[in-house]
Design a protein around this motif. Sequence first.
Motif, short mmCIF file in Angstrom:
data_model
loop_
_atom_site.label_atom_id
_atom_site.label_comp_id
_atom_site.label_asym_id
_atom_site.label_seq_id
_atom_site.Cartn_x
_atom_site.Cartn_y
_atom_site.Cartn_z
N ILE A 139 0.84 -1.19 0.00
CA ILE A 139 0.00 0.00 0.00
C ILE A 139 0.88 1.24 0.00
O ILE A 139 2.03 1.20 0.42
N VAL A 140 0.32 2.34 -0.51
CA VAL A 140 0.91 3.66 -0.31
C VAL A 140 -0.13 4.48 0.43
O VAL A 140 -1.21 4.72 -0.10
N LEU A 156 13.44 7.42 1.83
CA LEU A 156 13.99 6.77 3.02
C LEU A 156 13.49 5.33 3.06
O LEU A 156 12.28 5.10 3.06
N LEU A 157 14.42 4.39 3.06
CA LEU A 157 14.08 2.97 3.21
C LEU A 157 14.42 2.55 4.63
O LEU A 157 15.59 2.51 5.02
N ALA A 158 13.39 2.27 5.43
CA ALA A 158 13.61 1.80 6.80
C ALA A 158 14.01 0.34 6.76
O ALA A 158 13.24 -0.51 6.30
N LEU A 242 9.26 10.12 0.10
CA LEU A 242 8.58 8.85 0.35
C LEU A 242 9.36 8.05 1.38
O LEU A 242 10.59 8.07 1.39
N ILE A 243 8.62 7.36 2.26
CA ILE A 243 9.20 6.40 3.20
C ILE A 243 8.79 4.99 2.74
O ILE A 243 7.61 4.76 2.44
N PRO A 272 4.07 10.51 2.40
CA PRO A 272 3.66 9.22 1.84
C PRO A 272 4.54 8.07 2.35
O PRO A 272 5.74 8.21 2.49
N ILE A 273 3.87 6.93 2.63
CA ILE A 273 4.58 5.73 3.09
C ILE A 273 4.19 4.56 2.22
O ILE A 273 3.01 4.27 2.02
N PHE A 274 5.21 3.88 1.68
CA PHE A 274 5.02 2.64 0.94
C PHE A 274 5.24 1.50 1.93
O PHE A 274 6.32 1.39 2.50
#
Length: 277
Positions: A139-140, A156-158, A242-243, A272-274
């Motif tokens: 989801i986004v 940013l990739l957590a 985007l995260i 926004p979070i992917f």
Amino acid sequence: MAIRTALSILSVHQFEEDLKTAIDFCGAHGAHLNALVISLGTAPTIGNYNTISSVWLDERQREIDALSEKTDEIRTALNRSEISCEVQEVYTEFAWADEDIAERALYADVVLIGRQAAQDEDLRKRIINGALFQTPTPIVINRGAGAMNASLRSVLLAWDSSDEASRAARQSLDLLRQADIVYVTMVDPVARMRTHGEEPGADIAAYLARHGVKVQVDRIASGGRRADEVLRQHAVDVSADLIVMGAYNHPRWQQTIFGGVTRGMIEESRMPIFMAH
């Protein structure tokens, strides 16, 4: 993963902003838009002798008529756009909505949850439970006022070496390749052979680089703060558009009772979070 079909979940009560965002997203990615308009029906009222209230039946019909009217509005708006698209409508009850959403999410590359849909708490819960936890589709979710930039500058990739983070990285590769820079961000990483390896972040950075992603590894000390707070602040510091992160690394019942990184990001982030599970 290339994004060829996006499922946008639209609330029957307010959808104009979310629809525009979905159109812009699909236009930027050359993707087909499936707009799903949802009305969560009122639970039936039981009268004397276990009969369903006539007032509830009248209200149910009004809700169905309103859903049909709003669906026509959306179809008209989409016909004016230049993207490939279709519209579906669902009248359902709270208890069954997640299954209805999951059934349609199976045939999309990503599910879009805009600010207006996210503001509807009941609908947001059903979308997350149905799309994110009952299907492999990411989801986004964007609870902020601004739309997700079509041209990503910073992502940013957590990263925590979990299965969920790995799926998020793989499923978002199409987006990560577009970014000028991807910050692989770890909070309090510990060098262990079975998790991060001898140099935390080095393996995922090499993997992404082989896919043409421009990577920088950031290892951040929490200083006693919650991990979701650290991630949100770092996203601001690097001006992330985007995260990208995995969802619910711990058992879901534990997350529901105690909160957790995923819940904190969903409820507090305004960018926004992917997410992938």
